[in-house]
Scaffold this motif. Structure first.
Motif, PDB file in Angstrom:
ATOM      1  N   ALA A 157      48.255  33.701  84.705  1.00 53.81           N
ATOM      2  CA  ALA A 157      48.819  34.169  85.983  1.00 53.81           C
ATOM      3  C   ALA A 157      49.863  33.178  86.488  1.00 53.81           C
ATOM      4  CB  ALA A 157      47.711  34.359  87.011  1.00 53.81           C
ATOM      5  N   LEU A 158      49.554  31.896  86.396  1.00 55.88           N
ATOM      6  CA  LEU A 158      50.495  30.871  86.845  1.00 55.88           C
ATOM      7  C   LEU A 158      51.769  30.898  85.994  1.00 55.88           C
ATOM      8  CD1 LEU A 158      50.752  28.725  89.026  1.00 55.88           C
ATOM      9  CD2 LEU A 158      49.758  27.080  87.428  1.00 55.88           C
ATOM     10  N   ALA A 159      51.609  31.148  84.701  1.00 54.83           N
ATOM     11  CA  ALA A 159      52.775  31.230  83.809  1.00 54.83           C
ATOM     12  C   ALA A 159      53.681  32.400  84.208  1.00 54.83           C
ATOM     13  CB  ALA A 159      52.320  31.371  82.355  1.00 54.83           C
ATOM     14  N   VAL A 160      53.085  33.528  84.596  1.00 50.71           N
ATOM     15  CA  VAL A 160      53.877  34.675  85.037  1.00 50.71           C
ATOM     16  C   VAL A 160      54.664  34.300  86.287  1.00 50.71           C
ATOM     17  CG1 VAL A 160      53.754  37.005  86.020  1.00 50.71           C
ATOM     18  CG2 VAL A 160      52.410  36.429  83.981  1.00 50.71           C
ATOM     19  N   TYR A 161      54.005  33.658  87.254  1.00 51.58           N
ATOM     20  CA  TYR A 161      54.700  33.245  88.473  1.00 51.58           C
ATOM     21  C   TYR A 161      55.800  32.235  88.170  1.00 51.58           C
ATOM     22  CZ  TYR A 161      51.870  35.764  91.858  1.00 51.58           C
ATOM     23  OH  TYR A 161      51.291  36.753  92.607  1.00 51.58           O
ATOM     24  N   HIS A 162      55.564  31.339  87.203  1.00 51.62           N
ATOM     25  CA  HIS A 162      56.610  30.372  86.826  1.00 51.62           C
ATOM     26  C   HIS A 162      57.830  31.081  86.243  1.00 51.62           C
ATOM     27  CE1 HIS A 162      55.194  26.349  87.685  1.00 51.62           C
ATOM     28  NE2 HIS A 162      54.002  26.645  87.219  1.00 51.62           N
TER      29      HIS A 162
END
Length: 147
Positions: A113-118
């Motif tokens: 999820a954090l990778a998508v936001y990044h």
């Protein structure tokens, strides 16, 4: 191997996609309960059965602080009032990271999820010609974006 094709040529909202995917599960109610147990602050998922044009399906309402954003879209004046009250609520990568860190999901899900936001932040950074640290999310940074 089973393959699922999604035709998103007309878009795909999170609540609609979640409802459609719930239909594939053997126990959709249990999964809806699981969504509510992961700990997204101020967010409640409500699953209901609906019938439109003679077709029965699942509807997911995502309530953020008791407000269903999709219903506000159907009532323009209510949306204006809601928008006026909450127009300042934008989320930074730091805030999103803190919310994700507190969720009751696996570290892999948090990292994904954090990778998508990044990735979104990097694209926004490029478009707005500013560092990722200055990016503030609007729609994807709201409480109900977890759907």
């Amino acid at each position: 191997m089973k393959i699922l094709y999604l035709d998103c040529s007309m878009g795909a909202s999170g609540d609609m996609l979640t409802a459609a995917l719930l239909e594939l599960l053997p126990d959709p109610d249990a999964f809806a309960e699981q969504l509510n147990s992961i700990g997204i602050p101020h967010v409640v998922y409500k699953k209901s059965s609906v019938q439109k044009c003679g077709i029965t399906g699942t509807h997911i309402s995502v309530l953020a602080d008791g407000v269903d954003e999709s219903e506000l879209m159907d009532h323009p004046h209510a949306h204006e009032e809601h928008h006026h009250e909450h127009h300042h609520e934008h989320s930074s990568m730091e805030k999103i990271g803190a919310v994700l860190a507190g969720l009751a999901v696996s570290d892999k899900v948090k990292a994904d999820a954090l990778a998508v936001y990044h990735l979104i932040a990097e694209a926004e950074s490029h478009v707005h010609n500013c560092p990722v640290s200055e990016i503030h999310f609007h729609e994807v940074g709201t409480l109900d974006a977890g759907a």
